[in-house]
Structure formats: C-alpha cells, structure tokens
Design an enzyme around this catalytic site. Structure first.
Site, PDB file in Angstrom:
ATOM      1  N   ASP A  17      40.214 -19.411  23.897  1.00  0.00           N
ATOM      2  CA  ASP A  17      39.422 -20.282  24.764  1.00  0.00           C
ATOM      3  C   ASP A  17      40.324 -21.136  25.652  1.00  0.00           C
ATOM      4  O   ASP A  17      41.475 -21.389  25.312  1.00  0.00           O
ATOM      5  CB  ASP A  17      38.545 -21.181  23.871  1.00  0.00           C
ATOM      6  N   GLY A  18      39.782 -21.550  26.782  1.00  0.00           N
ATOM      7  CA  GLY A  18      40.472 -22.547  27.608  1.00  0.00           C
ATOM      8  C   GLY A  18      41.210 -21.996  28.820  1.00  0.00           C
ATOM      9  O   GLY A  18      41.944 -22.736  29.484  1.00  0.00           O
ATOM     10  N   HIS A  34      42.540 -16.529  33.493  1.00  0.00           N
ATOM     11  CA  HIS A  34      42.242 -15.283  32.771  1.00  0.00           C
ATOM     12  C   HIS A  34      43.428 -14.313  32.849  1.00  0.00           C
ATOM     13  O   HIS A  34      43.729 -13.617  31.883  1.00  0.00           O
ATOM     14  CB  HIS A  34      40.982 -14.619  33.339  1.00  0.00           C
ATOM     15  N   THR A  63      28.933 -11.531  24.106  1.00  0.00           N
ATOM     16  CA  THR A  63      27.651 -11.095  24.678  1.00  0.00           C
ATOM     17  C   THR A  63      27.058 -12.213  25.552  1.00  0.00           C
ATOM     18  O   THR A  63      26.217 -11.959  26.395  1.00  0.00           O
ATOM     19  CB  THR A  63      26.646 -10.727  23.556  1.00  0.00           C
ATOM     20  N   LEU A 128      50.642  -2.926  13.647  1.00  0.00           N
ATOM     21  CA  LEU A 128      49.630  -3.966  13.862  1.00  0.00           C
ATOM     22  C   LEU A 128      48.317  -3.345  14.348  1.00  0.00           C
ATOM     23  O   LEU A 128      48.312  -2.561  15.296  1.00  0.00           O
ATOM     24  CB  LEU A 128      50.128  -4.962  14.917  1.00  0.00           C
TER      25      LEU A 128
HETATM   26  C1  FPP Z   1      37.839 -18.189  27.507  1.00  0.00           C
HETATM   27  O1  FPP Z   1      38.279 -19.123  28.429  1.00  0.00           O
HETATM   28  C2  FPP Z   1      38.244 -16.855  27.892  1.00  0.00           C
HETATM   29  C3  FPP Z   1      37.402 -15.808  28.193  1.00  0.00           C
HETATM   30  C4  FPP Z   1      35.964 -15.889  28.129  1.00  0.00           C
HETATM   31  C5  FPP Z   1      37.938 -14.528  28.592  1.00  0.00           C
HETATM   32  C6  FPP Z   1      39.057 -14.143  27.713  1.00  0.00           C
HETATM   33  C7  FPP Z   1      39.829 -13.085  28.307  1.00  0.00           C
HETATM   34  C8  FPP Z   1      41.161 -12.990  28.168  1.00  0.00           C
HETATM   35  C9  FPP Z   1      42.022 -13.928  27.437  1.00  0.00           C
HETATM   36  C10 FPP Z   1      41.858 -11.885  28.769  1.00  0.00           C
HETATM   37  C11 FPP Z   1      41.926 -10.675  27.932  1.00  0.00           C
HETATM   38  C12 FPP Z   1      40.700  -9.935  28.105  1.00  0.00           C
HETATM   39  C13 FPP Z   1      40.586  -8.613  28.078  1.00  0.00           C
HETATM   40  C14 FPP Z   1      39.231  -8.025  28.233  1.00  0.00           C
HETATM   41  C15 FPP Z   1      41.760  -7.731  27.932  1.00  0.00           C
HETATM   42  P1  FPP Z   1      37.189 -19.867  29.289  1.00  0.00           P
HETATM   43  O2  FPP Z   1      37.023 -19.147  30.564  1.00  0.00           O
HETATM   44  O3  FPP Z   1      35.947 -20.036  28.483  1.00  0.00           O
HETATM   45  O4  FPP Z   1      37.904 -21.238  29.517  1.00  0.00           O
HETATM   46  P2  FPP Z   1      37.178 -22.638  29.734  1.00  0.00           P
HETATM   47  O5  FPP Z   1      36.443 -22.926  28.443  1.00  0.00           O
HETATM   48  O6  FPP Z   1      38.330 -23.552  29.948  1.00  0.00           O
HETATM   49  O7  FPP Z   1      36.269 -22.494  30.905  1.00  0.00           O
END
Ligand code: FPP
Length: 239
Positions: A17-18, A34, A63, A128
């Site tokens: 997250d984050g 991302h 989801t 892994l």
């Molecule tokens: C959460 O941060 C992150 C996500 C919802 C996407 C996670 C994806 C990756 C780490 C990349 C790898 C993914 C794949 C499919 C290979 P957020 O956007 O919720 O952050 P925020 O809470 O600060 O808005």
C-alpha cells in the site's frame, strides 16, 4: 526441526500500500508510485528469498481496485508486462516459481497472457514461490470455494464431513501453507479482504513506510520482530 527453524517465516504475505501517497509526496503522478512499486516487487522478492522465506504472496490488485479511474487501472494492468519483461529471466535464474491467485479472466487479454506466461515459464522451479494476487478478493475466493464444494457434494464426489483442512483444498491457495506473517505498508491498519482464511494464525505487522520505500532492511526488521514473537496457535505458553 530446531526451534530456530520453527520460528522462521515460511509464508510471508504483503499488502503493498501507499504507492499513490509516495508519489504525491514527491510531486509526481500516482502512476509514478505504481511504477516504483512494481520495481520494488523484484527488490523485495530477492531479499525475501535471501532471508529464507519460501512463499511470498503480494496483493497487486484487489477486486475493489476497479473503482479507480480508468486511466489508473489501465496503467496498473500494464505493470506485469513491465515487471516480467524486465525481470522474468532473472526470476527464472534465481529459481523463483511464479503463481497467480485471483480471477484473471476479467483482466485485459494482454495482461492475462503475461501472467500465464510467467507461471508457465517458471513452473519447473522450486525456489521462492512468488504469488501475485491480481483481481483477488478473499470473500469471493471463499464463496467460489464453497460453490465448488457444494457441487462436489451434489455430484457425490465429497461428503458432508468436511473440516478446515479439506476446505483449504478448494481455495486458490490450495498448494501453499497458511500465512505466517502479514505485513501492510503505509500505516493503514486494515486487512482489506486479503487472505482472510489463510491468516487465521498469522502474525500481523503494520509499517509506516509506503510500498516503494519498503526496503530489504525494513523487511529484515519485520522478520526479526516476527521471529521474536511467541506464537501459541491458541495453546498455552511453553515454560
Ligand atoms: C496500493 O497503493 C497499490 C496498488 C493498488 C497497486 C499495487 C501494484 C503494484 C505495487 C505494482 C505491481 C503490480 C503488478 C500487477 C505487477 P495505492 O495506490 O492504494 O496508494 P495510496 O493508498 O497511497 O493511494
């Protein structure tokens, strides 16, 4: 097994997250977070492997994440292509076995192809076990498992004396041990529909670092903290 080995984290799950907040703090668009987050998947997978973790399960897309803007969703859907395009050979060389959980059939065809290719190309490996949860939701997983079980009962392939161990065979994680440690980055104190069944006896850690800033050093600290905890699985403390 020595006590030290028993205390080791075999299955680590992470809620990454984050990304968005990390990017915003640097004056960058959410997509930059991302991208950095996807790159950090490699860094942390390598570190986890070196620290003795056997199963690493990462929450890449829930989801519920479809509620984000179309532009952001489209961007996230391209990340597996970037990640595996850049690092798949290295993952194979390191012995990683890639797995996916989630309903992949709702993803863009190109994303599905990249994910299935990664699984196919690494299936002979036994290092892994790196699992990405993509279009995954735990309640949905449990509902689907219950439906499959009900169908098996109706068809006479299963009886009604099902226990937890038998039910686990219907889950998407059927070939994995249950989670030992769940880490959520970025300071939120929620589970967000992630591996609800599998974390029944997991230890939980919530760290302030955003996912792109979650370094091998932070991971090492989390694992050390985990190893120091007294896991009793509902029993009593050993004197
Ligand atoms: C959460 O941060 C992150 C996500 C919802 C996407 C996670 C994806 C990756 C780490 C990349 C790898 C993914 C794949 C499919 C290979 P957020 O956007 O919720 O952050 P925020 O809470 O600060 O808005």
């Amino acid at each position: 097994m020595s006590t030290k080995e028993e205390k080791k984290c075999r299955h680590l799950a992470i809620i990454m997250d984050g990304n968005g907040r990390w990017a915003k703090a640097q004056g960058k668009p959410r997509t930059a977070g991302h991208l950095a987050g996807a790159d950090n998947v490699r860094t942390i997978a390598i570190a986890a492997d070196q620290l003795g973790v056997k199963y690493l399960t990462l929450y890449a897309f829930s989801t519920e994440n479809w509620k984000r803007s179309e532009q952001e969703v489209n961007y996230i859907m391209k990340l597996p292509g970037m990640l595996f395009g850049k690092y798949m050979q290295e993952f194979i060389d390191r012995g990683f076995q890639l797995n996916m959980i989630g309903e992949l059939d709702r993803l863009p065809k190109e994303t599905q192809k990249v994910l299935y290719d990664a699984v196919e190309r690494s299936k002979m490996n036994d290092g892994l076990h790196l699992t990405m949860a993509v279009n995954y939701g735990s309640q949905r997983e449990i509902v689907l498992a219950a439906r499959k079980y009900a169908k098996d009962v109706l068809e006479g392939k299963a009886d009604l004396n099902l226990e937890a161990e038998g039910f686990e065979k219907y889950l998407m994680t059927k070939d994995m041990p249950n989670v030992d440690l769940l880490i959520r980055t970025s300071g939120e104190l929620r589970i967000s529909n992630y591996l609800l069944w599998q974390i029944a006896y997991a230890e939980l850690e919530f760290v302030p670092e955003a996912w792109p800033a979650f370094t091998p050093e932070v991971l090492d600290r989390c694992l050390a903290e985990f190893e120091g905890r007294d896991r009793r699985f509902g029993g009593v403390k050993n004197e």
